[in-house]
Design a protein around this motif. Structure first.
Motif, PDB file in Angstrom:
ATOM      1  N   MET A   1      50.593  49.212  54.911  1.00  0.00           N
ATOM      2  CA  MET A   1      49.568  48.457  54.204  1.00  0.00           C
ATOM      3  C   MET A   1      48.300  49.299  54.016  1.00  0.00           C
ATOM      4  SD  MET A   1      48.343  44.566  55.032  1.00  0.00           S
ATOM      5  CE  MET A   1      47.817  44.917  56.704  1.00  0.00           C
ATOM      6  N   VAL A   2      47.905  50.038  55.055  1.00  0.00           N
ATOM      7  CA  VAL A   2      46.709  50.880  54.957  1.00  0.00           C
ATOM      8  C   VAL A   2      46.892  51.955  53.889  1.00  0.00           C
ATOM      9  CG1 VAL A   2      45.280  52.576  56.173  1.00  0.00           C
ATOM     10  CG2 VAL A   2      45.918  50.448  57.303  1.00  0.00           C
ATOM     11  N   ALA A   3      48.079  52.554  53.854  1.00  0.00           N
ATOM     12  CA  ALA A   3      48.348  53.590  52.842  1.00  0.00           C
ATOM     13  C   ALA A   3      48.244  53.018  51.431  1.00  0.00           C
ATOM     14  CB  ALA A   3      49.733  54.201  53.082  1.00  0.00           C
ATOM     15  N   GLU A   4      48.750  51.807  51.231  1.00  0.00           N
ATOM     16  CA  GLU A   4      48.677  51.175  49.913  1.00  0.00           C
ATOM     17  C   GLU A   4      47.236  50.811  49.555  1.00  0.00           C
ATOM     18  OE1 GLU A   4      49.727  49.634  46.228  1.00  0.00           O
ATOM     19  OE2 GLU A   4      50.845  50.938  47.596  1.00  0.00           O
TER      20      GLU A   4
ATOM     21  N   GLN B   1      44.560  52.344  50.576  1.00  0.00           N
ATOM     22  CA  GLN B   1      43.836  53.577  50.251  1.00  0.00           C
ATOM     23  C   GLN B   1      44.148  54.024  48.827  1.00  0.00           C
ATOM     24  OE1 GLN B   1      43.524  56.555  53.253  1.00  0.00           O
ATOM     25  NE2 GLN B   1      43.424  58.243  51.803  1.00  0.00           N
ATOM     26  N   LYS B   2      45.410  53.892  48.436  1.00  0.00           N
ATOM     27  CA  LYS B   2      45.792  54.234  47.063  1.00  0.00           C
ATOM     28  C   LYS B   2      45.035  53.365  46.064  1.00  0.00           C
ATOM     29  CE  LYS B   2      49.857  54.008  44.037  1.00  0.00           C
ATOM     30  NZ  LYS B   2      51.298  53.616  43.978  1.00  0.00           N
ATOM     31  N   ARG B   3      44.974  52.076  46.351  1.00  0.00           N
ATOM     32  CA  ARG B   3      44.255  51.155  45.453  1.00  0.00           C
ATOM     33  C   ARG B   3      42.768  51.470  45.426  1.00  0.00           C
ATOM     34  NH1 ARG B   3      46.787  45.339  47.380  1.00  0.00           N
ATOM     35  NH2 ARG B   3      48.979  45.770  46.913  1.00  0.00           N
ATOM     36  N   ARG B   4      42.192  51.707  46.612  1.00  0.00           N
ATOM     37  CA  ARG B   4      40.757  52.022  46.665  1.00  0.00           C
ATOM     38  C   ARG B   4      40.444  53.226  45.800  1.00  0.00           C
ATOM     39  NH1 ARG B   4      38.041  55.633  51.170  1.00  0.00           N
ATOM     40  NH2 ARG B   4      39.550  56.940  50.060  1.00  0.00           N
ATOM     41  N   ASN B   5      41.255  54.261  45.901  1.00  0.00           N
ATOM     42  CA  ASN B   5      41.007  55.478  45.127  1.00  0.00           C
ATOM     43  C   ASN B   5      41.066  55.196  43.625  1.00  0.00           C
ATOM     44  OD1 ASN B   5      40.819  56.839  47.538  1.00  0.00           O
ATOM     45  ND2 ASN B   5      42.890  57.706  47.457  1.00  0.00           N
ATOM     46  N   TYR B   6      42.017  54.362  43.231  1.00  0.00           N
ATOM     47  CA  TYR B   6      42.122  54.019  41.808  1.00  0.00           C
ATOM     48  C   TYR B   6      40.897  53.242  41.340  1.00  0.00           C
ATOM     49  CZ  TYR B   6      43.413  51.623  37.542  1.00  0.00           C
ATOM     50  OH  TYR B   6      43.403  51.143  36.262  1.00  0.00           O
ATOM     51  N   VAL B   7      40.480  52.250  42.141  1.00  0.00           N
ATOM     52  CA  VAL B   7      39.342  51.412  41.750  1.00  0.00           C
ATOM     53  C   VAL B   7      38.074  52.249  41.646  1.00  0.00           C
ATOM     54  CG1 VAL B   7      37.860  49.503  42.473  1.00  0.00           C
ATOM     55  CG2 VAL B   7      40.340  49.301  42.697  1.00  0.00           C
ATOM     56  N   ILE B   8      37.861  53.134  42.617  1.00  0.00           N
ATOM     57  CA  ILE B   8      36.665  53.988  42.580  1.00  0.00           C
ATOM     58  C   ILE B   8      36.685  54.879  41.339  1.00  0.00           C
ATOM     59  CG2 ILE B   8      35.509  55.931  43.714  1.00  0.00           C
ATOM     60  CD1 ILE B   8      34.905  53.334  45.072  1.00  0.00           C
ATOM     61  N   GLN B   9      37.843  55.477  41.046  1.00  0.00           N
ATOM     62  CA  GLN B   9      37.964  56.340  39.867  1.00  0.00           C
ATOM     63  C   GLN B   9      37.694  55.560  38.589  1.00  0.00           C
ATOM     64  OE1 GLN B   9      41.917  57.778  39.208  1.00  0.00           O
ATOM     65  NE2 GLN B   9      41.294  59.410  37.807  1.00  0.00           N
TER      66      GLN B   9
ATOM     67  N   THR C   1      44.990  43.198  45.927  1.00  0.00           N
ATOM     68  CA  THR C   1      45.899  42.656  44.918  1.00  0.00           C
ATOM     69  C   THR C   1      46.717  43.807  44.348  1.00  0.00           C
ATOM     70  OG1 THR C   1      46.027  41.225  42.959  1.00  0.00           O
ATOM     71  CG2 THR C   1      44.246  42.852  43.010  1.00  0.00           C
ATOM     72  N   SER C   2      47.669  43.530  43.529  1.00  0.00           N
ATOM     73  CA  SER C   2      48.590  44.568  43.068  1.00  0.00           C
ATOM     74  C   SER C   2      47.919  45.570  42.138  1.00  0.00           C
ATOM     75  CB  SER C   2      49.770  43.920  42.339  1.00  0.00           C
ATOM     76  OG  SER C   2      49.326  43.341  41.116  1.00  0.00           O
ATOM     77  N   MET C   3      48.537  46.753  42.017  1.00  0.00           N
ATOM     78  CA  MET C   3      48.023  47.767  41.104  1.00  0.00           C
ATOM     79  C   MET C   3      48.035  47.253  39.668  1.00  0.00           C
ATOM     80  SD  MET C   3      46.852  50.540  42.449  1.00  0.00           S
ATOM     81  CE  MET C   3      46.881  51.589  41.018  1.00  0.00           C
ATOM     82  N   GLU C   4      49.053  46.471  39.340  1.00  0.00           N
ATOM     83  CA  GLU C   4      49.117  45.899  37.992  1.00  0.00           C
ATOM     84  C   GLU C   4      47.901  45.026  37.713  1.00  0.00           C
ATOM     85  OE1 GLU C   4      51.941  42.869  35.333  1.00  0.00           O
ATOM     86  OE2 GLU C   4      52.465  43.360  37.413  1.00  0.00           O
ATOM     87  N   GLN C   5      47.542  44.172  38.670  1.00  0.00           N
ATOM     88  CA  GLN C   5      46.378  43.302  38.505  1.00  0.00           C
ATOM     89  C   GLN C   5      45.085  44.103  38.499  1.00  0.00           C
ATOM     90  OE1 GLN C   5      47.761  40.472  37.243  1.00  0.00           O
ATOM     91  NE2 GLN C   5      46.323  39.280  38.463  1.00  0.00           N
ATOM     92  N   LEU C   6      45.021  45.142  39.330  1.00  0.00           N
ATOM     93  CA  LEU C   6      43.819  45.988  39.350  1.00  0.00           C
ATOM     94  C   LEU C   6      43.617  46.672  38.009  1.00  0.00           C
ATOM     95  CD1 LEU C   6      44.100  47.628  42.897  1.00  0.00           C
ATOM     96  CD2 LEU C   6      42.361  45.992  42.142  1.00  0.00           C
ATOM     97  N   GLU C   7      44.669  47.211  37.450  1.00  0.00           N
ATOM     98  CA  GLU C   7      44.565  47.884  36.155  1.00  0.00           C
ATOM     99  C   GLU C   7      44.143  46.891  35.067  1.00  0.00           C
ATOM    100  OE1 GLU C   7      48.233  49.814  35.339  1.00  0.00           O
ATOM    101  OE2 GLU C   7      48.136  51.118  37.114  1.00  0.00           O
ATOM    102  N   LYS C   8      44.792  45.744  35.036  1.00  0.00           N
ATOM    103  CA  LYS C   8      44.464  44.741  34.029  1.00  0.00           C
ATOM    104  C   LYS C   8      43.013  44.272  34.176  1.00  0.00           C
ATOM    105  CE  LYS C   8      47.357  41.272  33.395  1.00  0.00           C
ATOM    106  NZ  LYS C   8      48.025  39.940  33.598  1.00  0.00           N
ATOM    107  N   GLY C   9      42.617  43.917  35.391  1.00  0.00           N
ATOM    108  CA  GLY C   9      41.285  43.375  35.610  1.00  0.00           C
ATOM    109  C   GLY C   9      40.185  44.377  35.353  1.00  0.00           C
ATOM    110  N   LEU C  10      40.362  45.615  35.809  1.00  0.00           N
ATOM    111  CA  LEU C  10      39.326  46.624  35.599  1.00  0.00           C
ATOM    112  C   LEU C  10      39.215  47.013  34.130  1.00  0.00           C
ATOM    113  CD1 LEU C  10      39.942  48.754  38.792  1.00  0.00           C
ATOM    114  CD2 LEU C  10      37.890  47.438  38.266  1.00  0.00           C
ATOM    115  N   ASN C  11      40.318  47.026  33.416  1.00  0.00           N
ATOM    116  CA  ASN C  11      40.241  47.264  31.964  1.00  0.00           C
ATOM    117  C   ASN C  11      39.468  46.143  31.276  1.00  0.00           C
ATOM    118  OD1 ASN C  11      41.632  49.696  31.944  1.00  0.00           O
ATOM    119  ND2 ASN C  11      43.643  48.728  31.683  1.00  0.00           N
TER     120      ASN C  11
END
Length: 782
Positions: free
Chosen positions: A291-294, A296-304, A376-386
């Motif tokens: 869970m922590v690894a996932e 961190q991956k999401r955090r890096n995407y959101v920050i970018q 939340t999922s990467m799919e939701q993060l991508e959709k919401g941030l866009n």
């Protein structure tokens, strides 16, 4: 109806916004929810299997209040293994979530008036919990350049003689900021010689990134451990939010007190959840690592992604699963009818225009930011941030900048003070001497007001009271040797005195101590004029709403709960009705007439009246105001609990309906010009309002029946009689309560009702519109 402590707090903004996201989904709206504060991963299977086993083995009964001994031993072992902290199981209490553990500790530690230091941004519930316990939150603003971490210098400056505790969330909700061992040691050095306890909320300890090494605050030193309560739980690291299981560990005296509090509130935590939590501590940890690894991956995407959006700055969090971007560059811009003033406004804009739910930073004490959860999922993060990026790109600076600034004063005291009138001359002299000792020359304000022909002089050291006094009344003659009929001393800052007022009738002198709430001063002024007028000029003070209808004067009189206010404003919508008074009118009798004067130059009007008469709201914006709510968390109006119905949730900087204690000094001529306000009426009708579902809608009263009802100060048979305190003659401005005063009032009302017809109007049987028409029909027949 509610306790004073409940009036001080509001509902959790995060819970409210989460509920809105659920409601939108139920309506079929494709909403992206970035508000949630829980992992989106399922509870690990081995934990769920343990819970099922507990059910099968009938482990479904009460446990020891503090939690099962097996679970507390496992918690103690985990604290020893992870942080080298030694705790006996008797120093641990298992609670219904970490939130209850925190609240139990606050109730155990905090007494009335104690201060609790809370770094800002903070989790929304910390200040409210402190207030519920009777304490005072001391908010210390942290800064992005320091990674949202409180500095030793800030901590040192915040400690006072009343400081009882520090609440430290590490890693932080909402910023994700985490403290290194070195940073914690610097804070500990400040606290070493202070009698300050630390509530260390470490619920996110397992969710840290980039090889950051978490340190428990209690592990810094034995001296710090002796004054630290560690808060933790299973919600975040084990994705067990709905299981409601948390714990506290600390000094035995505090733990025992927290245990006692829990025993009288919820008793033990859920037995099945405790069994599952035991398995979580003793089972494998690979699910946490995954869970922590996932995360961190999401955090890096959101920050970018946030870095790619113009004018947004975001601190890179070391832990938790939130980012807290600074979005203040978009304040003052607008798109599609949305003008963005603050974080609430931006959150509402994103909700309506992008179908994305975020939490306004103001809810956490920092209005420049919003909180985005990446649980939340990467799919939701991508959709919401866009969606956020596209919606922000549409915001443009308007051609005409919209400034909204309210001339508003927040009083320290927000309720009318008790008034004592049974004074002898010696005590009166002592009170005046005490007041005058605090009227220093560089903070002295004096003004003579002409209130219905009587000169009342104010002497005060409170600038706000002076401003409202000058605004409220007509000025008296500007003569240096003018002898006033009465004097009011309004003195703030008197050490050792509670807010209180005194009135000496014989000398017509009043003293108001330690209240900056104008309603208290106004009551003293109106009460003095009423008392003087009765004695000197045979004048009669009547409390009610009064108006003129085609030359016919009438008064609405009644207790709270009889819909007097909405009824009056419905009447005021008629172009033939002119406003006379909203509170107290002074009546003089002669020649078969009852001539009533309104003594006020400007009306001290509760701003909640804007609910009943919409034009008032725009007028209030131009007035001097008192206690208008400018912070969403201070709203005490239960009617606007949904996000759509609250203008502050939509980003408006203040709300006139958010508090019953807010008022504006309104010029009555602003309502509709000269024809909509009169200074004098001839009273020909009196309507006594009641709220009785069993009584007839309208009944003409014999004068003596009406007088007895007025003297009682209640509505016989009213559905509200058990909830509304009797107020003789419905007049809170009567300063002297005595049998003689009551008989005098009765005699004057007999005189009024020998001139004016009196009707009992039952507001329980008909709508406000129907009641309004009924009144006008009676007036038309006169």
């Amino acid at each position: 109806m509610l306790s004073e402590r409940m009036k001080k707090i509001g509902i959790s903004p995060t819970m409210k916004i989460a509920a809105k996201a659920i409601a939108m989904r139920a309506e079929g709206i494709d909403v992206v929810d970035f508000s949630v504060g829980e992992p989106d991963f399922p509870t690990p299977d081995f934990i769920k299997q343990a819970a099922k086993k507990a059910i099968d083995q009938n482990i479904t009964k009460y446990t020891i209040n503090a939690g099962t001994i097996e679970l507390r031993k496992a918690i103690a072992e985990r604290l020893r293994k992870d942080h080298n902290l030694e705790y006996d199981p008797s120093q641990i209490v298992v609670s219904n979530g970490a939130k209850q553990a925190i609240f139990n500790v606050i109730l155990a530690l905090i007494s009335e008036g104690d201060e609790v230091i809370i770094p800002s941004p903070y989790w929304v519930s910390y200040p409210e919990m402190v207030r519920l316990a009777g304490g005072s939150p001391v908010i210390v603003e942290t800064h992005e350049e320091n990674g949202f971490r409180i500095t030793p210098e800030q901590l040192k400056q915040s400690i006072s003689a009343n400081t009882r505790a520090l609440i430290l969330c590490n890693p932080s909700n909402p910023t994700g900021a985490a403290y290194s061992r070195e940073a914690l040691a610097e804070l500990a050095a400040v606290l070493e010689d202070e009698e300050v306890f630390v509530i260390a909320d470490e619920i996110y300890e397992k969710l840290v990134y980039d090889n950051f090494r978490f340190t428990s605050f209690a592990s810094i030193s034995p001296k710090i451990k002796a004054r630290t309560v560690v808060i933790n739980g299973f919600s975040k690291a084990f994705s067990m939010t709905g299981w409601r299981i948390g714990y506290l560990a600390g000094p035995k005296e505090i733990v025992d007190a927290a245990n006692k509090i829990q025993s009288h509130s919820t008793s033990n935590a859920n037995s099945i959840s405790q069994y599952a939590a035991l398995e979580a501590l003793t089972g494998p940890s690979y699910e946490i690592n995954r869970m922590v690894a996932e995360f961190q991956k999401r955090r890096n995407y959101v920050i970018q992604k946030l870095k790619s959006i113009p004018d947004i700055f975001c601190h890179e969090p070391e832990g938790a699963f939130y980012v807290f971007p600074n979005v203040s560059a978009y304040f003052g811009k607008e798109a599609n009818g949305h003008y963005i003033r603050n974080s609430y406004g931006l959150a509402y804009y994103l909700l309506k225009e992008a179908n994305v739910v975020v939490v306004p930073g103001a809810a956490f004490g920092s209005d420049k930011h919003i909180r985005i959860s990446y649980s939340t999922s990467m799919e939701q993060l991508e959709k919401g941030l866009n969606r956020i990026s596209e919606a922000l790109s549409r915001l443009k600076t308007p051609s005409k900048i919209k400034y909204v600034r309210l001339n508003n004063y927040q009083s320290r005291v927000k309720k009318t003070v008790p008034i004592e009138s049974d004074l002898n001359f010696e005590r009166r002299e002592a009170l005046i001497a005490e007041a005058e000792a605090h009227l220093k020359y560089d903070r002295y304000f004096e003004w003579n007001a002409n209130i219905n022909g009587m000169i009342i002089q104010l002497r005060t050291n409170q600038g706000h009271l002076y401003d409202f006094w000058v605004e409220n009344w007509y000025p008296a003659q500007l003569e240096s040797d003018l002898e006033p009929h009465g004097i009011i001393y309004a003195v703030d800052g008197v050490v050792g005195r509670e807010p209180h007022a005194f009135y000496h009738p014989e000398s017509t002198t009043a003293v108001l101590f330690n209240s900056d709430y104008y309603a208290s001063l106004r009551t003293l002024a109106l009460g003095m004029v009423s008392d003087l007028g009765e004695r000197l000029f045979d004048m009669h003070a009547v409390r009610g709403f009064s108006a003129d209808y085609k030359g016919v004067g009438f008064v609405l009189i009644g207790p709270k709960g009889t819909r007097k206010t909405p009824l009056f404003y419905r009447l005021l919508e008629d172009e033939n009705i002119a406003f006379h008074s909203n509170d107290l009118l002074f009546v003089r009798y002669g020649g078969g007439f009852a001539a009533a004067d309104s003594p006020e130059r400007k009306f001290y009007l509760p701003t909640q009246h804007g609910e009943y008469f919409e034009p008032l709201n725009s007028l209030f914006e131009r007035c001097k105001c008192e206690n208008v709510v400018e912070d969403r968390t201070e709203c005490t109006n239960d009617k606007c609990s949904l996000i759509e119905s609250c203008i502050m949730d939509r980003g408006y900087p203040y709300c006139f309906a958010a508090s019953k204690k807010s008022a504006a000094m309104l010029d009555p001529y602003w309502i509709g010009g000269m024809q909509k306000h009169v200074k004098r009426i001839d009273i020909q009708f009196v309507f006594l309002l009641t709220n009785d579902p069993l009584a007839e809608p309208l009944r003409e009263l014999y004068p003596e029946d009406a007088v007895q009802t007025l003297a009682l100060g209640a509505a016989p048979g009213s559905a509200l009689e058990d909830r509304v305190k009797n107020q003789p003659f419905y007049n809170p401005h009567i300063l002297v309560q005595s049998d003689v005063k009551t008989e005098t009032q009765k005699e004057r009302f007999r005189r009024l009702l020998s001139i004016a017809k009196c009707y009992r109007l039952n507001t329980a049987r008909e709508s406000v519109s129907e009641l309004s028409e009924r009144i006008k029909q009676i007036l038309d027949k006169s």
